[in-house]
Design a protein around this motif. Structure first.
Motif, PDB file in Angstrom:
ATOM      1  N   LEU A  83       0.874  -1.173   0.000  1.00  0.00           N
ATOM      2  CA  LEU A  83       0.000   0.000   0.000  1.00  0.00           C
ATOM      3  C   LEU A  83       0.906   1.216   0.000  1.00  0.00           C
ATOM      4  CD1 LEU A  83      -2.548  -0.987   2.788  1.00  0.00           C
ATOM      5  CD2 LEU A  83      -3.003  -0.841   0.350  1.00  0.00           C
ATOM      6  N   SER A  84       0.723   2.096  -0.951  1.00  0.00           N
ATOM      7  CA  SER A  84       1.630   3.232  -1.042  1.00  0.00           C
ATOM      8  C   SER A  84       0.961   4.414  -1.714  1.00  0.00           C
ATOM      9  CB  SER A  84       2.871   2.837  -1.842  1.00  0.00           C
ATOM     10  OG  SER A  84       3.772   3.922  -1.926  1.00  0.00           O
ATOM     11  N   MET A  85       1.599   5.567  -1.553  1.00  0.00           N
ATOM     12  CA  MET A  85       1.157   6.757  -2.276  1.00  0.00           C
ATOM     13  C   MET A  85       1.968   6.899  -3.564  1.00  0.00           C
ATOM     14  SD  MET A  85       2.781   9.623   0.164  1.00  0.00           S
ATOM     15  CE  MET A  85       4.538   9.742   0.415  1.00  0.00           C
ATOM     16  N   HIS A  86       2.997   6.067  -3.739  1.00  0.00           N
ATOM     17  CA  HIS A  86       3.849   6.115  -4.930  1.00  0.00           C
ATOM     18  C   HIS A  86       3.172   5.415  -6.103  1.00  0.00           C
ATOM     19  CE1 HIS A  86       7.196   7.617  -2.601  1.00  0.00           C
ATOM     20  NE2 HIS A  86       7.032   6.638  -1.748  1.00  0.00           N
ATOM     21  N   LEU A  95       8.713  -3.724  -7.483  1.00  0.00           N
ATOM     22  CA  LEU A  95       7.861  -4.576  -6.648  1.00  0.00           C
ATOM     23  C   LEU A  95       7.580  -5.910  -7.330  1.00  0.00           C
ATOM     24  CD1 LEU A  95       5.345  -1.891  -5.365  1.00  0.00           C
ATOM     25  CD2 LEU A  95       7.206  -2.955  -4.076  1.00  0.00           C
ATOM     26  N   ILE A  96       7.303  -5.866  -8.609  1.00  0.00           N
ATOM     27  CA  ILE A  96       7.052  -7.091  -9.371  1.00  0.00           C
ATOM     28  C   ILE A  96       8.300  -7.971  -9.366  1.00  0.00           C
ATOM     29  CG2 ILE A  96       6.643  -8.004 -11.700  1.00  0.00           C
ATOM     30  CD1 ILE A  96       4.794  -5.520 -12.104  1.00  0.00           C
ATOM     31  N   ASN A  97       9.459  -7.343  -9.535  1.00  0.00           N
ATOM     32  CA  ASN A  97      10.720  -8.087  -9.576  1.00  0.00           C
ATOM     33  C   ASN A  97      11.031  -8.813  -8.271  1.00  0.00           C
ATOM     34  OD1 ASN A  97      11.205  -7.446 -12.247  1.00  0.00           O
ATOM     35  ND2 ASN A  97      12.460  -5.667 -11.760  1.00  0.00           N
ATOM     36  N   ILE A  98      10.562  -8.278  -7.137  1.00  0.00           N
ATOM     37  CA  ILE A  98      10.836  -8.970  -5.868  1.00  0.00           C
ATOM     38  C   ILE A  98       9.706  -9.924  -5.474  1.00  0.00           C
ATOM     39  CG2 ILE A  98      12.429  -7.234  -5.000  1.00  0.00           C
ATOM     40  CD1 ILE A  98      10.244  -6.201  -3.181  1.00  0.00           C
ATOM     41  N   GLY A  99       8.698 -10.024  -6.324  1.00  0.00           N
ATOM     42  CA  GLY A  99       7.657 -11.023  -6.102  1.00  0.00           C
ATOM     43  C   GLY A  99       6.450 -10.575  -5.304  1.00  0.00           C
ATOM     44  N   ILE A 100       6.224  -9.268  -5.251  1.00  0.00           N
ATOM     45  CA  ILE A 100       5.053  -8.763  -4.541  1.00  0.00           C
ATOM     46  C   ILE A 100       3.788  -9.272  -5.237  1.00  0.00           C
ATOM     47  CG2 ILE A 100       3.774  -6.644  -3.968  1.00  0.00           C
ATOM     48  CD1 ILE A 100       6.323  -7.238  -2.305  1.00  0.00           C
ATOM     49  N   ASP A 101       2.791  -9.624  -4.432  1.00  0.00           N
ATOM     50  CA  ASP A 101       1.575 -10.232  -4.967  1.00  0.00           C
ATOM     51  C   ASP A 101       0.523  -9.212  -5.382  1.00  0.00           C
ATOM     52  OD1 ASP A 101       2.164 -13.187  -4.355  1.00  0.00           O
ATOM     53  OD2 ASP A 101       2.612 -12.163  -2.480  1.00  0.00           O
ATOM     54  N   GLY A 102       0.614  -7.997  -4.846  1.00  0.00           N
ATOM     55  CA  GLY A 102      -0.358  -6.969  -5.190  1.00  0.00           C
ATOM     56  C   GLY A 102       0.143  -5.590  -4.819  1.00  0.00           C
ATOM     57  N   TYR A 103      -0.459  -4.575  -5.431  1.00  0.00           N
ATOM     58  CA  TYR A 103      -0.054  -3.190  -5.194  1.00  0.00           C
ATOM     59  C   TYR A 103      -1.298  -2.316  -5.264  1.00  0.00           C
ATOM     60  CZ  TYR A 103       2.260   1.291  -5.825  1.00  0.00           C
ATOM     61  OH  TYR A 103       2.672   2.578  -5.680  1.00  0.00           O
ATOM     62  N   SER A 108      -7.068   4.139  -2.711  1.00  0.00           N
ATOM     63  CA  SER A 108      -8.008   3.139  -3.220  1.00  0.00           C
ATOM     64  C   SER A 108      -9.244   3.065  -2.325  1.00  0.00           C
ATOM     65  CB  SER A 108      -7.347   1.758  -3.255  1.00  0.00           C
ATOM     66  OG  SER A 108      -6.254   1.755  -4.148  1.00  0.00           O
ATOM     67  N   SER A 109     -10.331   2.578  -2.890  1.00  0.00           N
ATOM     68  CA  SER A 109     -11.575   2.443  -2.131  1.00  0.00           C
ATOM     69  C   SER A 109     -11.559   1.163  -1.288  1.00  0.00           C
ATOM     70  CB  SER A 109     -12.765   2.404  -3.082  1.00  0.00           C
ATOM     71  OG  SER A 109     -12.753   1.196  -3.828  1.00  0.00           O
ATOM     72  N   LYS A 110     -12.497   1.088  -0.351  1.00  0.00           N
ATOM     73  CA  LYS A 110     -12.661  -0.117   0.464  1.00  0.00           C
ATOM     74  C   LYS A 110     -12.910  -1.323  -0.432  1.00  0.00           C
ATOM     75  CE  LYS A 110     -15.617  -2.189   3.996  1.00  0.00           C
ATOM     76  NZ  LYS A 110     -16.732  -1.985   4.942  1.00  0.00           N
ATOM     77  N   GLU A 111     -13.735  -1.153  -1.450  1.00  0.00           N
ATOM     78  CA  GLU A 111     -14.049  -2.254  -2.351  1.00  0.00           C
ATOM     79  C   GLU A 111     -12.800  -2.739  -3.090  1.00  0.00           C
ATOM     80  OE1 GLU A 111     -15.859   0.647  -2.210  1.00  0.00           O
ATOM     81  OE2 GLU A 111     -17.488  -0.253  -1.062  1.00  0.00           O
ATOM     82  N   ASN A 115     -11.295  -6.454  -2.652  1.00  0.00           N
ATOM     83  CA  ASN A 115     -11.125  -7.227  -3.880  1.00  0.00           C
ATOM     84  C   ASN A 115      -9.675  -7.696  -4.029  1.00  0.00           C
ATOM     85  OD1 ASN A 115     -11.937  -8.305  -6.432  1.00  0.00           O
ATOM     86  ND2 ASN A 115     -11.025  -6.529  -7.422  1.00  0.00           N
ATOM     87  N   ALA A 116      -8.735  -6.821  -3.749  1.00  0.00           N
ATOM     88  CA  ALA A 116      -7.304  -7.197  -3.844  1.00  0.00           C
ATOM     89  C   ALA A 116      -6.964  -8.305  -2.851  1.00  0.00           C
ATOM     90  CB  ALA A 116      -6.430  -5.970  -3.609  1.00  0.00           C
ATOM     91  N   ILE A 117      -7.454  -8.181  -1.629  1.00  0.00           N
ATOM     92  CA  ILE A 117      -7.186  -9.218  -0.611  1.00  0.00           C
ATOM     93  C   ILE A 117      -7.762 -10.558  -1.058  1.00  0.00           C
ATOM     94  CG2 ILE A 117      -7.727  -9.974   1.740  1.00  0.00           C
ATOM     95  CD1 ILE A 117      -7.617  -6.951   2.523  1.00  0.00           C
ATOM     96  N   GLU A 118      -8.987 -10.535  -1.546  1.00  0.00           N
ATOM     97  CA  GLU A 118      -9.622 -11.777  -1.984  1.00  0.00           C
ATOM     98  C   GLU A 118      -8.900 -12.402  -3.161  1.00  0.00           C
ATOM     99  OE1 GLU A 118     -13.650 -10.444  -2.578  1.00  0.00           O
ATOM    100  OE2 GLU A 118     -14.155 -10.715  -0.450  1.00  0.00           O
TER     101      GLU A 118
END
Length: 124
Positions: A83-86, A95-103, A108-111, A115-118
């Motif tokens: 989660l970032s402001m960048h 982030l993709i290169n180190i294997g992060i699963d989501g950004y 972002s909204s609650k929805e 949705n990202a967590i799910e």
């Protein structure tokens, strides 16, 4: 189906409190703990059972990028959503290169967050 267990990691307590408030009302998601830096988050993983980490990038002691690298090596089954402001493309590529699963951007909204967590916890 069991709840998705979440660890919140951000150096701003108001962000942690807000995320926890949003997620506590969501069926199927449970916040198990929180941390204010990457180093203490890594230490918590030795005693907690976590499915997904929501983590800021810019934090004192150990930033989210360095913590994520260690987490992905030592706990490959744990999903990490940054989660970032960048929003720079170079940052997302790193982030993709180190294997992060989501950004997600912090605006972002609650929805979008749920949705990202799910999606991430389901392997997406």
């Amino acid at each position: 189906m069991k709840d998705v267990r979440i660890l919140l990691v951000d150096d701003h307590q108001i962000i942690i409190d807000g995320l926890q408030s949003l997620l506590n009302d969501t069926e199927g998601i449970r916040v198990v703990s929180n941390s204010n830096n990457g180093k203490s988050a890594i230490e918590l993983l030795e005693v907690l059972d976590v499915d997904v980490i929501l983590m800021d990038i810019d934090m004192p002691v150990m930033n989210g990028l360095d913590a994520a690298k260690i987490i992905k090596v030592n706990h490959p089954d744990i999903k990490v959503i940054m989660l970032s402001m960048h929003s720079e493309k170079a940052m997302v590529k790193d982030l993709i290169n180190i294997g992060i699963d989501g950004y997600l951007l912090k605006n972002s909204s609650k929805e979008e967050l749920i949705n990202a967590i799910e999606k991430v916890s389901g392997g997406g």
